[in-house]
Design a protein around this motif. Structure first.
Motif, PDB file in Angstrom:
ATOM      1  N   HIS A  14       0.850  -1.192   0.000  1.00  0.00           N
ATOM      2  CA  HIS A  14       0.000   0.000   0.000  1.00  0.00           C
ATOM      3  C   HIS A  14       0.883   1.238   0.000  1.00  0.00           C
ATOM      4  N   GLU A  15       0.846   1.987  -1.110  1.00  0.00           N
ATOM      5  CA  GLU A  15       1.571   3.262  -1.139  1.00  0.00           C
ATOM      6  C   GLU A  15       0.540   4.342  -0.922  1.00  0.00           C
ATOM      7  N   THR A  16       0.683   5.042   0.202  1.00  0.00           N
ATOM      8  CA  THR A  16      -0.379   5.990   0.558  1.00  0.00           C
ATOM      9  C   THR A  16       0.195   7.078   1.456  1.00  0.00           C
ATOM     10  N   GLU A  17      -0.687   7.970   1.902  1.00  0.00           N
ATOM     11  CA  GLU A  17      -0.251   9.020   2.816  1.00  0.00           C
ATOM     12  C   GLU A  17      -1.029   8.912   4.114  1.00  0.00           C
ATOM     13  N   VAL A  18      -0.345   9.135   5.224  1.00  0.00           N
ATOM     14  CA  VAL A  18      -1.054   9.092   6.515  1.00  0.00           C
ATOM     15  C   VAL A  18      -0.680  10.302   7.359  1.00  0.00           C
ATOM     16  N   GLU A  19      -1.585  10.647   8.258  1.00  0.00           N
ATOM     17  CA  GLU A  19      -1.249  11.666   9.248  1.00  0.00           C
ATOM     18  C   GLU A  19      -0.188  11.079  10.174  1.00  0.00           C
ATOM     19  N   PRO A  20       0.770  11.887  10.574  1.00  0.00           N
ATOM     20  CA  PRO A  20       1.839  11.339  11.419  1.00  0.00           C
ATOM     21  C   PRO A  20       1.312  10.698  12.705  1.00  0.00           C
ATOM     22  N   ARG A  21       0.173  11.192  13.214  1.00  0.00           N
ATOM     23  CA  ARG A  21      -0.271  10.660  14.501  1.00  0.00           C
ATOM     24  C   ARG A  21      -1.112   9.383  14.371  1.00  0.00           C
ATOM     25  N   THR A  22      -1.371   8.962  13.147  1.00  0.00           N
ATOM     26  CA  THR A  22      -2.206   7.770  12.970  1.00  0.00           C
ATOM     27  C   THR A  22      -1.502   6.520  13.504  1.00  0.00           C
ATOM     28  N   LEU A  23      -2.194   5.816  14.383  1.00  0.00           N
ATOM     29  CA  LEU A  23      -1.639   4.556  14.899  1.00  0.00           C
ATOM     30  C   LEU A  23      -1.765   3.480  13.826  1.00  0.00           C
ATOM     31  N   LEU A  24      -0.876   2.505  13.907  1.00  0.00           N
ATOM     32  CA  LEU A  24      -0.937   1.421  12.933  1.00  0.00           C
ATOM     33  C   LEU A  24      -2.308   0.750  12.948  1.00  0.00           C
ATOM     34  N   VAL A  25      -2.866   0.546  14.134  1.00  0.00           N
ATOM     35  CA  VAL A  25      -4.170  -0.124  14.194  1.00  0.00           C
ATOM     36  C   VAL A  25      -5.246   0.702  13.491  1.00  0.00           C
ATOM     37  N   HIS A  26      -5.186   2.029  13.635  1.00  0.00           N
ATOM     38  CA  HIS A  26      -6.184   2.860  12.963  1.00  0.00           C
ATOM     39  C   HIS A  26      -5.945   2.899  11.457  1.00  0.00           C
ATOM     40  N   PHE A  27      -4.686   2.833  11.078  1.00  0.00           N
ATOM     41  CA  PHE A  27      -4.375   2.753   9.647  1.00  0.00           C
ATOM     42  C   PHE A  27      -5.028   1.502   9.048  1.00  0.00           C
ATOM     43  N   LEU A  28      -4.888   0.388   9.734  1.00  0.00           N
ATOM     44  CA  LEU A  28      -5.470  -0.864   9.236  1.00  0.00           C
ATOM     45  C   LEU A  28      -6.992  -0.775   9.207  1.00  0.00           C
ATOM     46  N   ARG A  29      -7.563  -0.303  10.296  1.00  0.00           N
ATOM     47  CA  ARG A  29      -9.024  -0.316  10.422  1.00  0.00           C
ATOM     48  C   ARG A  29      -9.695   0.774   9.586  1.00  0.00           C
ATOM     49  N   GLU A  30      -9.128   1.983   9.634  1.00  0.00           N
ATOM     50  CA  GLU A  30      -9.795   3.113   8.981  1.00  0.00           C
ATOM     51  C   GLU A  30      -9.335   3.274   7.526  1.00  0.00           C
ATOM     52  N   ASN A  31      -8.020   3.342   7.324  1.00  0.00           N
ATOM     53  CA  ASN A  31      -7.528   3.608   5.972  1.00  0.00           C
ATOM     54  C   ASN A  31      -7.705   2.403   5.056  1.00  0.00           C
ATOM     55  N   LEU A  32      -7.444   1.211   5.573  1.00  0.00           N
ATOM     56  CA  LEU A  32      -7.537   0.019   4.721  1.00  0.00           C
ATOM     57  C   LEU A  32      -8.838  -0.752   4.912  1.00  0.00           C
ATOM     58  N   ALA A  33      -9.677  -0.305   5.850  1.00  0.00           N
ATOM     59  CA  ALA A  33     -10.953  -0.982   6.137  1.00  0.00           C
ATOM     60  C   ALA A  33     -10.759  -2.456   6.474  1.00  0.00           C
ATOM     61  N   MET A  34      -9.624  -2.769   7.095  1.00  0.00           N
ATOM     62  CA  MET A  34      -9.425  -4.149   7.551  1.00  0.00           C
ATOM     63  C   MET A  34      -9.731  -4.169   9.048  1.00  0.00           C
ATOM     64  N   THR A  35     -10.965  -4.567   9.359  1.00  0.00           N
ATOM     65  CA  THR A  35     -11.445  -4.409  10.737  1.00  0.00           C
ATOM     66  C   THR A  35     -11.257  -5.673  11.584  1.00  0.00           C
ATOM     67  N   GLY A  36     -10.510  -6.622  11.047  1.00  0.00           N
ATOM     68  CA  GLY A  36     -10.240  -7.827  11.845  1.00  0.00           C
ATOM     69  C   GLY A  36      -9.348  -7.554  13.037  1.00  0.00           C
ATOM     70  N   THR A  37      -8.530  -6.538  12.955  1.00  0.00           N
ATOM     71  CA  THR A  37      -7.659  -6.155  14.068  1.00  0.00           C
ATOM     72  C   THR A  37      -8.456  -5.218  14.977  1.00  0.00           C
ATOM     73  N   HIS A  38      -8.562  -5.581  16.240  1.00  0.00           N
ATOM     74  CA  HIS A  38      -9.494  -4.867  17.125  1.00  0.00           C
ATOM     75  C   HIS A  38      -8.788  -3.933  18.101  1.00  0.00           C
ATOM     76  N   VAL A  39      -9.574  -3.004  18.631  1.00  0.00           N
ATOM     77  CA  VAL A  39      -9.065  -2.117  19.671  1.00  0.00           C
ATOM     78  C   VAL A  39      -9.853  -2.391  20.952  1.00  0.00           C
ATOM     79  N   GLY A  40      -9.167  -2.813  21.973  1.00  0.00           N
ATOM     80  CA  GLY A  40      -9.863  -3.123  23.226  1.00  0.00           C
ATOM     81  C   GLY A  40      -9.483  -2.211  24.370  1.00  0.00           C
ATOM     82  N   CYS A  41      -8.430  -1.406  24.180  1.00  0.00           N
ATOM     83  CA  CYS A  41      -8.014  -0.570  25.298  1.00  0.00           C
ATOM     84  C   CYS A  41      -7.230   0.641  24.816  1.00  0.00           C
TER      85      CYS A  41
END
Ligand code: FES
Ligand code: FES
Lengths: 156, 790
Positions: A14-41
């Motif tokens: 994936h060649e893309t642009e992200v905000e510097p503060r974006t966490l890897l988990v949010h990149f996966l869930r929000e930018n790539l719409a791969m919601t299998g990785t969860h946020v519990g805390c």
């Protein structure tokens, strides 16, 4: 301000642009719409967000997406091949290692790291390896058995 | 084809294992905005001013609402009324969606920021300035009820929500206690614990302008009840225009039963801004706003005669409600706690007195077991303590007092002193089996030797009975419930013989898609993959009361059986017509209708097709094969069991090592043993959590000191052993499946077993009574303070 990154996820670049503060988990869930990785805390305590980074288990909420630039991420979505469950996934199915399923992706990814380094772990070693992952449903008993089942299937 | 009783692997697993589960936070709607809620950092403060101007100017902020904007809306209602002993009405102060005047617990909602992205909403939240005038808070229940204590609600004197009593005549109980040969007394706190489902709560509100329809996606155990409360009590919306969807739910344990303010807020606000809004709790918000569990301050006394027969039980409890009444809060310390205080014993006199107290803390409501773990902890701690005091064997003491076996068919159900009639029970075998499994006789020898060697080994027991399969509507109605507690089911046989089943129960990990399909496939004699279960969507499921109180199978499963029976009955009419035989000559088995004593038969698929292509069809019979049913149970169900814990305590550190845990439970008939064992495991782990690790700590200002996963200790994999589980089977006599329910059993039995084991290990120190959680610090300190030389 956005920063260009190249991150390979489950073999796809994936060649893309992200905000510097974006966490890897949010990149996966929000930018790539791969919601299998969860946020519990919000304290890096639960392990629901665990992925493999260059093959090593990592809590994807503890890392910025830009830090994954040029690296390879494997998520739960990348475990099954051609609709065939990975032996670890199969182990969880056989041994009822999941109930609500929310911790499950993190458990499977953590187990993948464990079994890569220790193909025949003892019960104690499995429990030790899981100490960064909460499960509130199973009491861990069947998760331990699931990983034992997988270890057996993968290594005889 | 037999599926009932088989450990069928779960059909829902694949989506969860491949990352394709769909939880509320996974849903993204076109044009969706994101909400962040600003919460009070103070337990008790007047709100002087909320300044949102800077935040409003931030690009990407869509709208900000404060408590003033929702002041005219109703709050979330309470679903259960328990009135004062003297007949006065329960105090039921409003629980507004956000507060405008005064905050009543840390985490009370003050304002809601809605923005294009979550990150912008977070940034904006930092720019809102709220001026508070902090006031003294009422945190400790014993202090909160004293005159002059700070009031949580100005019109609730002494912070007392209600008081309540149940049982035998108080004077008779007092007399029986006074006449007892021995009385064991315990005063303790059953500490507040936090459910902590790993999926944080999440809600998406969507108002569809074009169709004038609302949709709420919410992480709930209870979508239909949420819809009813939302429409009828909070927002006054037309119910037929509101759809509530509860997709995959990542655990609940009670905490996702209740109607939460955020659900109503996102629905209401989505109509204000005409865009969908998602709110997902951060973990620290879950700690502050998910309803907590337990939190009783109790004095309990149990009398015995010289033989060790129980003579009387007297209980006085303060029960924390928190700052607001959550949906089912009043029934937890009363009808789910007081009624279980006879346990599985013949105690002739029982009296329980409960005072419910408001404090400036998060609301308390049902958490796995809800009231029954508190009752069981109390009884089982008393019995093991009494055994120590009277130098009797704790297992023997229980055998002496068990209610004799009754199956509810040949022998009547057992009527207690505290308002229940147990359906069926056979208590000796569970304890006998558990003792066998643990090797009790040898254990005592091992313990003796260990003590000589300077090691602290302990064993603890717990035998319990619980009331679940909640509940007969008329009964709970008489006890103050403002809802029915039946369940609905719809079985739709498709023309090709495939079956869709719709249930009002809602799985959040229990595996309903498998268990319920097993019942249907078994009864119809069709392959498992021919059955699919739909749940959690008010558009497809007519109505439902949700999943809690170990009710899904006993109530929801029974409703499904009713619909199955209707299908078979109508199928018999069709088959009789096709086979040209009398209906009375037809029998249904293994997926076909057969003329008795012949090989003439017609299969499930043929009858299904005929029902939808009714060319050759019985006269006057409606086409179709599609039935819905409602099932209202005749009684609660009463599972029971025996749990035994073995611990070793490290003398140097006070750390408790749980070496073994044996659980023998009787949950009636079992549909899927694998799933039932999994439910027991999970419940046991949570019960152990309360005994050894967990407990919410509030400081005197009302700050939840351990409100994160770093500070609140939950069991991790390396804290627990493999569990040794077994079961006996005493069928429920009053539902068609003979099932009782398994979700809560583990959590009810395990806590006192572990606490008792720790006390047994510490008995050489003369330590009989320590508060939970039994942390190394607490155990070590007690050992240090003991004069005994061990
Ligand atoms: S989300 Fe909990 S550890 Fe990452
Ligand atoms: S399966 Fe629900 S948290 Fe592990």
């Amino acid at each position: 301000m956005k920063i260009p990154v190249t991150i390979t996820v489950n073999g796809k670049k994936h060649e893309t642009e992200v905000e510097p503060r974006t966490l890897l988990v949010h990149f996966l869930r929000e930018n790539l719409a791969m919601t299998g990785t969860h946020v519990g805390c919000d304290t890096s305590s639960c392990g629901a967000c665990t992925v493999l980074l260059d093959g090593k288990a990592l809590k994807s909420c503890t890392m910025l997406a830009i830090q994954a630039d040029g690296r390879e991420v494997t998520t739960i979505e990348g475990m099954a091949q051609d609709d065939k469950l990975h032996p670890i996934q199969q182990g969880f199915h056989e041994k009822h290692g999941l109930q609500c399923g929310f911790c499950t992706p993190g458990m499977v990814m953590t187990a993948a790291d464990l079994l890569a380094n220790n193909p025949k772990p003892s019960e104690t070693e499995i429990r030790h390896a899981l100490e960064g992952n909460f499960c509130r449903c199973t009491g861990y008993h069947n998760i331990v058995e699931s990983i034992q089942h997988a270890a057996h299937a993968m290594n005889g | 084809m037999t599926f009932i009783g088989k450990s069928v692997k779960r059909v829902e697993d694949k989506r969860f294992l491949t990352g394709k589960g769909r939880y509320t936070d996974d849903i993204k709607l076109p044009g969706m905005t994101h909400a962040v809620i600003i919460r009070s950092p103070h337990a008790h403060a007047r709100i002087l001013n909320v300044n949102t101007s800077k935040a409003e100017a931030l690009p990407g902020v869509v709208k900000i609402f404060t408590g003033k904007d929702v002041a005219e809306l109703n709050g979330v209602p309470c679903g259960w009324q328990v009135d004062f002993k003297n007949g006065d009405t329960m105090k039921e102060p409003p629980h507004k969606l956000m507060v405008a005047d005064k905050t009543r617990h840390v985490g009370d909602a003050v304002a809601m920021i809605i923005a294009e992205t979550y990150a912008i909403a977070k940034d904006a939240a930092d720019m809102v300035v709220v001026d508070y005038d902090e006031m003294k808070a009422a945190i400790n229940m014993r202090e909160a009820i004293k005159p002059g204590a700070p009031l949580v609600h100005d019109d609730v004197p002494n912070n007392i929500c209600f008081d309540w009593e149940l049982g035998s005549d108080k004077a008779e109980v007092d007399a029986a206690m006074a006449a007892s040969h021995h009385v064991t007394t315990l005063e303790f706190i059953n500490q507040r614990v936090i459910p902590n489902a790993i999926e944080p709560r999440s809600a998406i509100g969507h108002y569809d302008t074009a169709n004038d329809r609302y949709t709420l996606y919410t992480s709930s155990q209870n979508p239909h009840l949420i819809r009813l409360l939302l429409c009828a009590f909070v927002l006054g919306l037309p119910e037929h225009r509101v759809r509530v969807v509860s997709p995959d739910v990542g655990g609940g344990f009670g905490s996702k039963i209740f109607h939460y303010t955020e659900e109503a807020l996102v629905v209401w606000a989505s109509n204000q801004i005409k865009r969908p809004i998602k709110w997902t709790a951060e973990r620290r918000e879950s700690f502050m706003t998910d309803a907590h569990g337990r939190d009783h301050v109790t004095k309990a006394e149990m009398g015995f005669d010289a033989d060790g027969k129980m003579t009387a039980l007297r209980v006085k409890t303060l029960a924390n409600m928190g700052a607001y009444l959550s949906t089912f809060a009043p029934c937890v310390p009363t009808w789910l706690h007081g009624t279980l205080l006879q346990g599985l014993y013949t105690t002739p006199k029982v009296h329980v007195d409960v005072t419910a107290v408001f404090t400036h803390t998060t609301a308390v409501d049902a958490y796995r077991g809800a009231g029954r773990p508190e009752a069981t902890y109390l009884l089982e701690r008393l019995i093991d303590t009494a055994a120590l005091e009277m130098k009797m064997d704790p297992a023997e003491l229980r055998y002496k007092n068990f209610i004799p076996a009754f199956d509810g068919v040949k022998q009547e159900g057992y009527t207690t002193q505290v308002a229940l009639q147990y359906d069926s029970g056979n208590y000796e075998p569970v304890l006998k089996r558990a003792l066998e499994m643990v090797g009790y006789a040898d254990f005592r020898k091992e313990q003796e030797q260990a003590r000589k060697d300077g090691r602290l080994l302990g064993i603890g027991f717990s035998t319990y009975v619980e009331a679940c399969g909640i509940a007969p509507s008329a009964v709970v109605g008489a006890l103050g419930a403002r809802a029915g507690l039946f369940e609905s089911a719809h079985v739709r046989v498709q023309p090709t013989g495939k079956v869709s089943v719709y249930t009002g129960a809602h799985s959040h990990g229990q595996g309903h898609e498998t268990t319920f399909a097993q019942i249907v496939a078994d009864k119809f004699g069709i392959p498992l993959e021919d059955v699919i279960l739909e749940h959690g969507d008010s558009d497809s499921v007519a109505f439902g009361m949700g999943t809690y109180g170990s009710r899904s199978l006993a109530v929801g499963g029974s409703a499904i059986v009713k619909s199955i029976e209707k299908v078979i009955e109508k199928g018999t009419k069709i088959a009789a017509h096709l086979l040209e035989a009398a209906e009375t000559d037809i029998e249904f088995a293994e997926g076909k209708w057969t003329v008795k004593g012949s090989d003439k038969s017609v299969g499930f698929g043929d009858v299904s097709l005929t029902a939808y292509v009714p060319h050759n069809y019985p006269e006057g019979l409606e086409p179709g094969l599609d039935f819905s049913s409602f099932y209202d149970p005749a009684n609660f169900t009463y599972p029971f069991g025996a749990h035994i814990a073995v611990v070793e305590i490290d003398k140097e550190t006070g750390k408790v090592d749980l070496k073994r845990f044996v659980a023998v439970d009787d949950v009636g008939n079992v549909i899927n043993p694998m799933i039932v064992d999994g439910q027991i495991h999970g419940g046991v782990a949570q019960g152990i959590g309360q005994a050894l690790f967990e407990g919410a700590i509030y400081d005197e200002d009302g700050q939840l000191v351990n409100g994160t996963y770093m500070d609140y200790t939950m069991p991790r994999a390396d804290d627990l052993p493999m569990f040794e589980v077994d079961r006996t089977v005493t069928p429920c006599p009053h539902n068609p499946l003979g099932v009782k329910g398994a979700g809560e059993a583990g959590c009810i039995g395990s806590t006192p077993a572990v606490a008792n084991a720790v006390m047994d290990a510490l008995s050489p120190y003369g330590i009989f009574d320590l508060e939970m959680p039994l942390t190394p610090e607490r155990v070590w300190t007690a050992m240090q303070n003991s004069d005994a030389v061990v």
